[in-house]
Write a protein that holds these residues in place. Structure first.
Motif, short mmCIF file in Angstrom:
data_model
loop_
_atom_site.label_atom_id
_atom_site.label_comp_id
_atom_site.label_asym_id
_atom_site.label_seq_id
_atom_site.Cartn_x
_atom_site.Cartn_y
_atom_site.Cartn_z
N VAL A 1 0.85 -1.20 0.00
CA VAL A 1 0.00 0.00 0.00
C VAL A 1 0.88 1.24 0.00
N PHE A 2 1.93 1.24 0.82
CA PHE A 2 2.85 2.38 0.80
C PHE A 2 3.42 2.59 -0.60
N SER A 3 3.90 1.52 -1.21
CA SER A 3 4.52 1.62 -2.54
C SER A 3 3.54 2.20 -3.56
N ARG A 4 2.30 1.74 -3.52
CA ARG A 4 1.30 2.22 -4.48
C ARG A 4 0.94 3.67 -4.23
N VAL A 5 0.76 4.04 -2.98
CA VAL A 5 0.43 5.44 -2.65
C VAL A 5 1.61 6.34 -3.00
N ASP A 6 2.81 5.92 -2.66
CA ASP A 6 3.99 6.73 -2.95
C ASP A 6 4.18 6.91 -4.45
N SER A 7 3.82 5.90 -5.24
CA SER A 7 4.00 6.00 -6.69
C SER A 7 3.04 7.00 -7.34
N MET A 8 1.99 7.37 -6.65
CA MET A 8 1.05 8.37 -7.20
C MET A 8 1.75 9.70 -7.46
N ARG A 9 2.72 10.01 -6.60
CA ARG A 9 3.39 11.30 -6.72
C ARG A 9 4.08 11.47 -8.06
N SER A 10 4.51 10.35 -8.65
CA SER A 10 5.20 10.44 -9.93
C SER A 10 4.37 9.89 -11.08
N GLY A 11 3.07 9.74 -10.84
CA GLY A 11 2.18 9.23 -11.87
C GLY A 11 2.39 7.77 -12.13
N GLY A 12 2.86 7.04 -11.13
CA GLY A 12 3.24 5.65 -11.29
C GLY A 12 2.13 4.65 -11.47
N TRP A 13 0.89 5.06 -11.26
CA TRP A 13 -0.13 4.07 -11.55
C TRP A 13 -1.02 4.58 -12.58
#
Length: 136
Positions: free
Chosen positions: A124-136
């Motif tokens: 969950v951390f990884s997915r939320v953190d990836s939002m900052r760079s448009g990762g999902w």
């Protein structure tokens, strides 16, 4: 993207103050996410009696490495949400929102971490953190 200072060499993890500050911050965030105390016990891997004892202002305690790592994930999820969203409703409400993105598959992030599994907290951390760079 903001660079984080991840140098922890000056932090004494065996110090009760470190545990108290981290615990208090994590509980405050979890409460704002709408997390029930019974679920906090799982997320933070704490016995019920310790959780309520630790909430007392005069409490002195030292958490283990796993518990401090869990707290770190909570704090970092919160930091990522604060960087991604500008309004408090989303910063604190996101974890209770159903999410249709691949890993979440319609589940709420908070529901995923309530079980207390470390891999789920990390993911969950990884997915939320990836939002900052448009990762999902």
């Amino acid at each position: 993207m903001t660079a984080y200072n991840t140098n922890t060499s000056n932090i004494d993890f065996a110090d009760a103050k470190t545990s108290k500050v981290g615990f208090s911050a994590a509980v405050s965030i979890l409460e704002k996410w709408g997390c029930a105390p019974k679920d906090m016990l799982n997320i933070l891997r704490l016995p019920r009696s310790s959780y309520f004892a630790f909430k007392k202002p005069e409490a002195k305690f030292v958490l283990d490495k796993d518990q401090l790592t869990r707290i770190s994930y909570i704090l970092n999820i919160h930091a990522a949400l604060r960087m991604y969203f500008s309004n408090p409703e989303n910063v604190y409400g996101f974890m209770q929102m159903e999410n249709a993105n691949p890993y979440f598959e319609g589940r709420k992030p908070l529901d995923i971490i309530k079980g207390g599994g470390f891999p789920e907290l990390h993911e969950v951390f990884s997915r939320v953190d990836s939002m900052r760079s448009g990762g999902w």
